[in-house]
Write a protein that holds these residues in place. Structure first.
Motif: not given
Length: 176
Positions: A30-37, A50-54, A61-63
């Motif tokens: 986990l590189l970063a997380s905030a408010e469910g993202r 590398l994955t970014v999730k909303s 959720r968007t991915e």
């Protein structure tokens, strides 16, 4: 951009093991997380992403997921994930037209087993296999980051504030 729609469950038995037709080892950092993202790097056996999730809205959720060099993923995990690294074996089980992904964690989350099923829409009927227990899709205690934080806090408390990478067994992810 893809839309991820999934439901999560704890398991009521190990009957799924005999039905697993494929498995693979995964390591998530986990590189970063905030408010469910969240932003995550994942090492598969032969590739990395590398994955970014909303944040989740209902079941979806968007991915955004991108292949990256394995060497880059290894460095990101080693230098930028800290203790937020999870290792697991993902098992694949077919049931009535759906592919279930069963994640069996080791390391810090040893003993945790969670089943997920990805859907094409939020309203699709999912026939539940007999080895699936309670649904935990909306239970924040079953989010990876929360499970990890709880386990690390328990380890730290049990060992006078010292962090250990091995974990005692837990009931999280298993029906009691």
């Amino acid at each position: 951009m893809a839309i991820e729609i999934e439901r999560k469950f704890v398991l009521s038995s190990n009957a799924w093991r005999a039905l697993s037709h494929m498995r693979e080892r995964l390591v998530d950092g986990l590189l970063a997380s905030a408010e469910g993202r969240k932003i995550r790097v994942r090492l598969y056996e032969t590739r990395a992403t590398l994955t970014v999730k909303s944040a989740r809205e209902g079941l979806k959720r968007t991915e955004f997921e991108y292949d990256i060099p394995i060497a880059d993923a290894t460095e990101l995990i080693a230098k930028h994930s800290g203790e937020k690294v999870l290792a697991k074996t993902r098992h694949y089980v077919e049931h009535m037209g759906f592919t279930w992904q069963i994640d069996e964690y080791d390391g810090v989350l040893e003993g945790v087993v969670i089943a997920e099923v990805e859907l094409m829409s939020e309203n699709v009927f999912v026939p539940l296999p007999p080895w699936v227990g309670r649904e935990v899709t909306h239970d924040p205690d079953y989010r990876q980051s929360n499970m990890l934080a709880a386990r690390l806090a328990a380890l730290s408390e049990a060992h006078g504030g010292a962090f250990l990478r091995a974990a005692p067994s837990s009931s999280v992810g298993q029906e009691q």
